[in-house]
Write a protein that holds these residues in place. Sequence first.
Motif, PDB file in Angstrom:
ATOM      1  N   LEU A   1     -13.913  -7.671  13.524  1.00 46.26           N
ATOM      2  CA  LEU A   1     -12.946  -8.709  13.225  1.00 46.26           C
ATOM      3  C   LEU A   1     -11.557  -8.186  13.543  1.00 46.26           C
ATOM      4  CD1 LEU A   1     -14.185 -10.025   9.753  1.00 46.26           C
ATOM      5  CD2 LEU A   1     -14.437 -11.156  11.967  1.00 46.26           C
ATOM      6  N   ASN A   2     -10.715  -9.059  14.094  1.00 45.13           N
ATOM      7  CA  ASN A   2      -9.331  -8.698  14.392  1.00 45.13           C
ATOM      8  C   ASN A   2      -8.405  -9.699  13.709  1.00 45.13           C
ATOM      9  OD1 ASN A   2      -9.394  -6.449  16.575  1.00 45.13           O
ATOM     10  ND2 ASN A   2     -10.928  -7.935  17.243  1.00 45.13           N
ATOM     11  N   GLN A   3      -7.391  -9.180  13.041  1.00 46.56           N
ATOM     12  CA  GLN A   3      -6.435 -10.022  12.341  1.00 46.56           C
ATOM     13  C   GLN A   3      -5.013  -9.562  12.665  1.00 46.56           C
ATOM     14  OE1 GLN A   3      -6.002 -11.879   7.947  1.00 46.56           O
ATOM     15  NE2 GLN A   3      -6.180  -9.657   7.936  1.00 46.56           N
ATOM     16  N   ASP A   4      -4.138 -10.527  12.957  1.00 45.83           N
ATOM     17  CA  ASP A   4      -2.717 -10.259  13.145  1.00 45.83           C
ATOM     18  C   ASP A   4      -1.967 -10.671  11.885  1.00 45.83           C
ATOM     19  OD1 ASP A   4      -3.056  -9.363  15.766  1.00 45.83           O
ATOM     20  OD2 ASP A   4      -2.905 -11.406  16.569  1.00 45.83           O
ATOM     21  N   ILE A   5      -0.991  -9.852  11.495  1.00 39.32           N
ATOM     22  CA  ILE A   5      -0.200 -10.126  10.300  1.00 39.32           C
ATOM     23  C   ILE A   5       1.276 -10.025  10.662  1.00 39.32           C
ATOM     24  CG2 ILE A   5       0.306  -9.473   7.921  1.00 39.32           C
ATOM     25  CD1 ILE A   5      -2.451  -8.162   7.808  1.00 39.32           C
ATOM     26  N   PHE A   6       2.018 -11.094  10.396  1.00 43.27           N
ATOM     27  CA  PHE A   6       3.453 -11.129  10.646  1.00 43.27           C
ATOM     28  C   PHE A   6       4.152 -11.253   9.290  1.00 43.27           C
ATOM     29  CE2 PHE A   6       1.180 -12.993  14.187  1.00 43.27           C
ATOM     30  CZ  PHE A   6       1.670 -12.271  15.266  1.00 43.27           C
ATOM     31  N   GLY A   7       5.029 -10.302   9.000  1.00 44.49           N
ATOM     32  CA  GLY A   7       5.617 -10.262   7.671  1.00 44.49           C
ATOM     33  C   GLY A   7       7.134 -10.229   7.688  1.00 44.49           C
ATOM     34  N   ALA A   8       7.713 -10.683   6.568  1.00 46.49           N
ATOM     35  CA  ALA A   8       9.155 -10.576   6.337  1.00 46.49           C
ATOM     36  C   ALA A   8       9.367 -10.284   4.859  1.00 46.49           C
ATOM     37  CB  ALA A   8       9.876 -11.857   6.736  1.00 46.49           C
ATOM     38  N   LYS A   9      10.302  -9.406   4.574  1.00 45.63           N
ATOM     39  CA  LYS A   9      10.626  -9.050   3.198  1.00 45.63           C
ATOM     40  C   LYS A   9      12.142  -9.003   3.045  1.00 45.63           C
ATOM     41  CE  LYS A   9       8.532  -5.400   1.554  1.00 45.63           C
ATOM     42  NZ  LYS A   9       8.267  -3.969   1.249  1.00 45.63           N
ATOM     43  N   VAL A  10      12.656  -9.574   1.962  1.00 47.56           N
ATOM     44  CA  VAL A  10      14.092  -9.617   1.703  1.00 47.56           C
ATOM     45  C   VAL A  10      14.382  -8.902   0.388  1.00 47.56           C
ATOM     46  CG1 VAL A  10      16.092 -11.100   1.290  1.00 47.56           C
ATOM     47  CG2 VAL A  10      14.332 -11.815   2.922  1.00 47.56           C
ATOM     48  N   ARG A  11      15.329  -7.970   0.430  1.00 44.39           N
ATOM     49  CA  ARG A  11      15.779  -7.335  -0.815  1.00 44.39           C
ATOM     50  C   ARG A  11      16.670  -8.323  -1.551  1.00 44.39           C
ATOM     51  NH1 ARG A  11      20.226  -4.160  -2.289  1.00 44.39           N
ATOM     52  NH2 ARG A  11      20.928  -4.055  -0.111  1.00 44.39           N
ATOM     53  N   LEU A  12      16.245  -8.708  -2.738  1.00 46.08           N
ATOM     54  CA  LEU A  12      16.962  -9.718  -3.504  1.00 46.08           C
ATOM     55  C   LEU A  12      18.096  -9.123  -4.320  1.00 46.08           C
ATOM     56  CD1 LEU A  12      13.881 -11.721  -4.861  1.00 46.08           C
ATOM     57  CD2 LEU A  12      15.306 -12.283  -2.873  1.00 46.08           C
ATOM     58  N   ALA A  13      17.828  -7.984  -4.978  1.00 44.71           N
ATOM     59  CA  ALA A  13      18.824  -7.418  -5.884  1.00 44.71           C
ATOM     60  C   ALA A  13      18.436  -5.998  -6.246  1.00 44.71           C
ATOM     61  CB  ALA A  13      18.934  -8.265  -7.158  1.00 44.71           C
TER      62      ALA A  13
ATOM     63  N   ASP B   1      18.814  -1.630  -6.819  1.00 44.79           N
ATOM     64  CA  ASP B   1      18.586  -0.417  -6.053  1.00 44.79           C
ATOM     65  C   ASP B   1      17.530   0.402  -6.776  1.00 44.79           C
ATOM     66  OD1 ASP B   1      19.338   2.688  -5.700  1.00 44.79           O
ATOM     67  OD2 ASP B   1      19.876   1.588  -3.877  1.00 44.79           O
ATOM     68  N   VAL B   2      16.564   0.926  -6.039  1.00 42.65           N
ATOM     69  CA  VAL B   2      15.437   1.619  -6.651  1.00 42.65           C
ATOM     70  C   VAL B   2      15.874   2.870  -7.410  1.00 42.65           C
ATOM     71  CG1 VAL B   2      14.930   3.023  -4.613  1.00 42.65           C
ATOM     72  CG2 VAL B   2      13.085   2.421  -6.211  1.00 42.65           C
ATOM     73  N   LEU B   3      16.987   3.479  -6.988  1.00 37.93           N
ATOM     74  CA  LEU B   3      17.435   4.717  -7.615  1.00 37.93           C
ATOM     75  C   LEU B   3      18.384   4.482  -8.777  1.00 37.93           C
ATOM     76  CD1 LEU B   3      18.150   6.814  -4.393  1.00 37.93           C
ATOM     77  CD2 LEU B   3      16.107   6.896  -5.829  1.00 37.93           C
ATOM     78  N   TYR B   4      19.335   3.584  -8.615  1.00 35.03           N
ATOM     79  CA  TYR B   4      20.475   3.557  -9.529  1.00 35.03           C
ATOM     80  C   TYR B   4      20.572   2.314 -10.400  1.00 35.03           C
ATOM     81  CZ  TYR B   4      21.679   7.241  -6.250  1.00 35.03           C
ATOM     82  OH  TYR B   4      21.646   8.358  -5.465  1.00 35.03           O
ATOM     83  N   SER B   5      19.900   1.242 -10.059  1.00 35.89           N
ATOM     84  CA  SER B   5      19.981   0.037 -10.894  1.00 35.89           C
ATOM     85  C   SER B   5      19.068   0.182 -12.111  1.00 35.89           C
ATOM     86  CB  SER B   5      19.562  -1.195 -10.095  1.00 35.89           C
ATOM     87  OG  SER B   5      20.431  -1.408  -9.004  1.00 35.89           O
ATOM     88  N   PRO B   6      19.524  -0.217 -13.300  1.00 31.48           N
ATOM     89  CA  PRO B   6      18.708  -0.061 -14.512  1.00 31.48           C
ATOM     90  C   PRO B   6      17.347  -0.753 -14.423  1.00 31.48           C
ATOM     91  CG  PRO B   6      20.974  -0.647 -15.064  1.00 31.48           C
ATOM     92  CD  PRO B   6      20.851  -0.776 -13.585  1.00 31.48           C
ATOM     93  N   TRP B   7      17.293  -1.892 -13.711  1.00 31.08           N
ATOM     94  CA  TRP B   7      16.042  -2.639 -13.589  1.00 31.08           C
ATOM     95  C   TRP B   7      15.403  -2.453 -12.220  1.00 31.08           C
ATOM     96  CZ3 TRP B   7      14.148  -4.199 -18.009  1.00 31.08           C
ATOM     97  CH2 TRP B   7      15.018  -4.435 -19.061  1.00 31.08           C
ATOM     98  N   GLY B   8      15.869  -1.467 -11.471  1.00 35.08           N
ATOM     99  CA  GLY B   8      15.249  -1.159 -10.193  1.00 35.08           C
ATOM    100  C   GLY B   8      15.613  -2.132  -9.090  1.00 35.08           C
ATOM    101  N   GLN B   9      14.807  -2.144  -8.053  1.00 37.97           N
ATOM    102  CA  GLN B   9      15.017  -2.987  -6.879  1.00 37.97           C
ATOM    103  C   GLN B   9      13.972  -4.090  -6.843  1.00 37.97           C
ATOM    104  OE1 GLN B   9      15.939  -0.958  -3.195  1.00 37.97           O
ATOM    105  NE2 GLN B   9      14.595  -2.304  -2.020  1.00 37.97           N
ATOM    106  N   TRP B  10      14.413  -5.292  -6.444  1.00 38.62           N
ATOM    107  CA  TRP B  10      13.524  -6.450  -6.392  1.00 38.62           C
ATOM    108  C   TRP B  10      13.576  -7.085  -5.008  1.00 38.62           C
ATOM    109  CZ3 TRP B  10      10.240  -7.727 -10.307  1.00 38.62           C
ATOM    110  CH2 TRP B  10      10.443  -7.028 -11.505  1.00 38.62           C
ATOM    111  N   SER B  11      12.405  -7.382  -4.489  1.00 34.62           N
ATOM    112  CA  SER B  11      12.295  -7.980  -3.158  1.00 34.62           C
ATOM    113  C   SER B  11      11.240  -9.071  -3.168  1.00 34.62           C
ATOM    114  CB  SER B  11      11.921  -6.925  -2.111  1.00 34.62           C
ATOM    115  OG  SER B  11      12.908  -5.913  -2.011  1.00 34.62           O
ATOM    116  N   ALA B  12      11.374  -9.998  -2.233  1.00 34.35           N
ATOM    117  CA  ALA B  12      10.379 -11.055  -2.033  1.00 34.35           C
ATOM    118  C   ALA B  12       9.894 -10.996  -0.594  1.00 34.35           C
ATOM    119  CB  ALA B  12      10.975 -12.430  -2.336  1.00 34.35           C
ATOM    120  N   GLY B  13       8.602 -11.231  -0.403  1.00 32.00           N
ATOM    121  CA  GLY B  13       8.046 -11.136   0.930  1.00 32.00           C
ATOM    122  C   GLY B  13       7.054 -12.233   1.241  1.00 32.00           C
TER     123      GLY B  13
END
Length: 291
Positions: A117-129, A131-143
């Motif tokens: 079986l062969n499958q193609d996957i096309f993706g997009a992801k946007v960083r919403l708010a 930072d993984v290192l410094y923000s108290p609630w981390g980094q959030w993205s939608a894809g």
Amino acid sequence: MIKRRLMTLTVALLMAPAAMADIGSRIWATGGVTTIEGSAGGGLVPWALLGSYASDEEWGGTVALSRAEVDDYSLSVTGAGLNWNNRLEITVARQTLDLDSLVFTLKDGFGLEQDELNQDIFGAKVRLAGDVLYSPWGQWSAGVQYKRQRDFTVPSAIGARDDSGTDVYVSGSKLFFAAVMERNLLVNLSARATRANQGGLLGFGGDQNNSHELMMEGSVGLFLNRQWLVGAEYRQKPDNLGFATEDDWWDLFVAWVPDRRLAVTGALVNLGDVATLEDQQGLYLSLQGSF
């Protein structure tokens, strides 16, 4: 062929000019690795991180080759991604699943001749708010991931409704400094709306369900030092087909980042029962190059 490609990618990256070391200003290993669906994350689960080392006002990219070998199947994946300003990630991946064991099991009842079986996957992801290192609630993205089967014979025979489908997910990632034995801990949680069977490799929807369902996915990784990360992932799966139940996936992984241009990931994977073939366990290897 996949082994040859993995070796070629490794040699090319390690022999690249020293000038290529300047490939972005983000901190070491903060781009994750490449999942089997092309997006930045672990092996099975997308993270809120965007691939490569590109920060604000920078471009970056990744290329990856992966191979999973379980008891009755093998999966090869080629993927590439582009990161714009650490805000938008665009990815593409091609998956090839070897079906020899499944075709042998089903051929008397279904008259199947297809052996992969062969499958193609096309993706997009946007960083919403955040930072993984410094923000108290981390980094959030939608894809979003649009998946398309290149041959629908086997999925159709076992009851899948469609040869294409779209997954939508939200991910949150946070790095906790000196959290475990003075070592940094990465935690990720993703929620995915999907109707894909075995990630889409066996089509989309089925006789038991043809609607999107919300599935939870999680990852945890401990940095032993800057170059070594060990951890685990868990991914829930929908159960759309009466033909066979679908189990959740999990893995135990180790990632090695010897250079900002190269990441190597190995894992023990457990896919559970897949299309009546029981207890699919095995090994996973992935090489990722960043530029």
